[in-house]
Design a protein around this motif. Sequence first.
Motif, PDB file in Angstrom:
ATOM      1  N   SER A 104       0.861  -1.312   0.130  1.00 23.41           N
ATOM      2  CA  SER A 104       0.094  -0.079   0.066  1.00 23.41           C
ATOM      3  C   SER A 104       0.961   1.377   0.043  1.00 23.41           C
ATOM      4  O   SER A 104       0.379   2.431  -0.293  1.00 23.41           O
ATOM      5  N   HIS A 105       2.108   1.151   0.426  1.00 19.90           N
ATOM      6  CA  HIS A 105       2.890   2.217   0.367  1.00 19.90           C
ATOM      7  C   HIS A 105       4.308   1.954  -0.585  1.00 19.90           C
ATOM      8  O   HIS A 105       5.219   2.583  -0.688  1.00 19.90           O
ATOM      9  N   ASP A 106       3.845   1.183  -1.769  1.00 17.80           N
ATOM     10  CA  ASP A 106       4.981   1.067  -2.765  1.00 17.80           C
ATOM     11  C   ASP A 106       4.793   1.847  -3.995  1.00 17.80           C
ATOM     12  O   ASP A 106       3.562   2.353  -4.265  1.00 17.80           O
ATOM     13  N   VAL A 107       5.774   2.244  -4.432  1.00 17.57           N
ATOM     14  CA  VAL A 107       5.731   3.198  -5.663  1.00 17.57           C
ATOM     15  C   VAL A 107       5.052   2.796  -6.685  1.00 17.57           C
ATOM     16  O   VAL A 107       4.589   3.600  -7.542  1.00 17.57           O
TER      17      VAL A 107
ATOM     18  N   LEU B 248       2.416   0.816  -6.866  1.00 16.59           N
ATOM     19  CA  LEU B 248       1.125   0.428  -6.241  1.00 16.59           C
ATOM     20  C   LEU B 248       0.005   0.569  -7.313  1.00 16.59           C
ATOM     21  O   LEU B 248      -0.835  -0.261  -7.660  1.00 16.59           O
TER      22      LEU B 248
ATOM     23  N   VAL C  15       6.269  -0.879   2.239  1.00 14.19           N
ATOM     24  CA  VAL C  15       6.909  -0.165   1.261  1.00 14.19           C
ATOM     25  C   VAL C  15       7.609  -0.874   0.373  1.00 14.19           C
ATOM     26  O   VAL C  15       7.693  -2.263   0.460  1.00 14.19           O
ATOM     27  N   HIS C  16       8.392  -0.545  -0.566  1.00 11.82           N
ATOM     28  CA  HIS C  16       8.982  -1.147  -1.777  1.00 11.82           C
ATOM     29  C   HIS C  16       9.798  -2.403  -1.255  1.00 11.82           C
ATOM     30  O   HIS C  16       9.885  -3.489  -1.634  1.00 11.82           O
TER      31      HIS C  16
ATOM     32  N   ARG D 102       4.840   6.969  -0.881  1.00 14.59           N
ATOM     33  CA  ARG D 102       4.928   5.759  -1.873  1.00 14.59           C
ATOM     34  C   ARG D 102       6.241   6.108  -2.707  1.00 14.59           C
ATOM     35  O   ARG D 102       6.443   6.755  -3.438  1.00 14.59           O
TER      36      ARG D 102
ATOM     37  N   ASP E  39      -4.057   7.970  -4.044  1.00 16.72           N
ATOM     38  CA  ASP E  39      -3.533   6.873  -4.027  1.00 16.72           C
ATOM     39  C   ASP E  39      -4.759   5.981  -3.401  1.00 16.72           C
ATOM     40  O   ASP E  39      -5.536   6.377  -2.605  1.00 16.72           O
TER      41      ASP E  39
ATOM     42  N   CYS F 143      -6.595   3.455  -1.167  1.00 14.10           N
ATOM     43  CA  CYS F 143      -6.130   2.990   0.329  1.00 14.10           C
ATOM     44  C   CYS F 143      -7.287   2.053   0.716  1.00 14.10           C
ATOM     45  O   CYS F 143      -8.415   2.271   0.352  1.00 14.10           O
TER      46      CYS F 143
END
Length: 549
Positions: free
Chosen positions: A270-273, A275, A300-301, A394, A487, A489
């Motif tokens: 959910s916090h990946d670049v 997404l 994250v990534h 992200r 984004d 969510c």
Amino acid sequence: MPEDAHSPEDAHFDFAPDAALDLADPQKVLALLGISPRSTDCLVTTVRIPMRDGIELAAEHYAPHTDEPAPTILVRSPYGRGFPFDVLLAKVFAGAGYHVLLQSCRGTADSDGQLRPMVQEAADGHDTVGWLREQPWFDGRLGLIGMSYLAYCVYALLQDPPPEAKAAVIVVGPYDFGSAFYRTGAFTVQESQSWSNLVRRPSPGVADELPADAAQRLPLLAGAELLGPTAPWYGEWVGHPGLTDPYWRPYDHRVALERFTGATLLIGGSHDVFLPQSIEAFEVLRARGVPAALTLGPWVHTDVVAAAAGTMVDEAQAWFDDHLRDGVSALTRPAVRLHVAGAEEWRELDNLPTASDHLELRLGEGGSLTADGDTGSSTFTYDPADPTPTVGGRRVSPDGGPRDNTAREQRRDVLTFTTATFDQPVEIHGSPTLSVGLTSDNPHADLHARLCVVDTDGTSVNFSDAMLRLPSVDSPATPRIIELTLDFCARRIAAGQRIRLQLSGGSFPEYDRNLGTGEPPATGTAMATTTHVIDHATTTLSLPTGEPV
């Protein structure tokens, strides 16, 4: 081996290992990453694979301890063939009875040739599959897996899917790097520089590490000078700022989503670049009737080799066991596994949740965010000489994700609007939208919006962003409406918490700063401030809400 080639041990990768990991002991690595014990025993042979132009790519063949026919999993990496790829994508699957070919991309590690990021991977991938067909241990069943750029290599191959490819696992991966670089119209300057530095060859007279202020230097082409002649692509990227430019067509592999029919598992954060591309890939494949599943966690990534490693390994192995080894065509797991932040729950669903209602909020006096709002206005000035800083979000960087925004919100160039405390929990599922009524004193400007949850102690933590390089207009003082989509969510707002909307003129160095002069970003150095006046009456935030699913 060419004189400038790296050894596999020297190769760059973007997933830095924890200092506590004993990389020589795969079982200890698995244990420290929270992965259940399993065999990693296999036979490892280094091979060199010829490409159509005569150069050779280096690889390791990880062979299972069996004489029976076994499927093959292909992994292609620009980051070398050491950790985390050797353990998490090779030894684990070979220990489970698969052949695994772990290959270094052209111009990386000890593979020959010059690296041409992204655009080289389709042809080299097909040549590698051609080599596999000639191997006595290849039984015609091929699975593909990758994370990040390695996942992009999967998409590159699947633009023209080999008939042997039966299943794929895509982990935090993009199919379109042009969109990743310029998804908002602004350039992802810091991460593009950092990535380029990871994969470039050493160059005489060029420092191995970028200076701390590399992203701050002007013009943007200064980054190309710092990276040197072995990263020529960076100068090309900053010199082609529009995604309609034909330059970006070879970077876009979304056609793979229209052509591949094999079972596809997507794992995203959910916090990946990447997404948005994970979600779109799932939706396109599902709409075509392709067996597809999505796992979306609170990551994250780089969490795929940390907090998310266990999920990735377990789900990928189960996916290949079903769809590659046993040939199962139907889903044997829920189509969607979704983590809901705030509730801290995993939900198993037939599809991504849709909103049953929308909460409409408007700007009001004193920084309030209410159902009614008012007819006033709020003003802020963006100064590219002191740009609004990036905080979380992200990103590829491990410092992305949810972060305390207190310091950011205290800046004079950030407006905040906050709801009253919620009496009952509410869940947001989907992409919030924001219509912003504004006038400006400069036609060259950006707009950044952010949603935060404000806890009972006043801590403000981000959960959804939007950024846009505004279209240049002749009369910026004429009122206009800017439409933003934030984004995706899945977020619960608990009773006692509040929602806060931030508005600002950028997020640097996540994105390059808008210099405010209209000069080309690649060569511009002059700066001018921009003052925005936000009209409360024509600004509306729409939150897709629903009951817990």
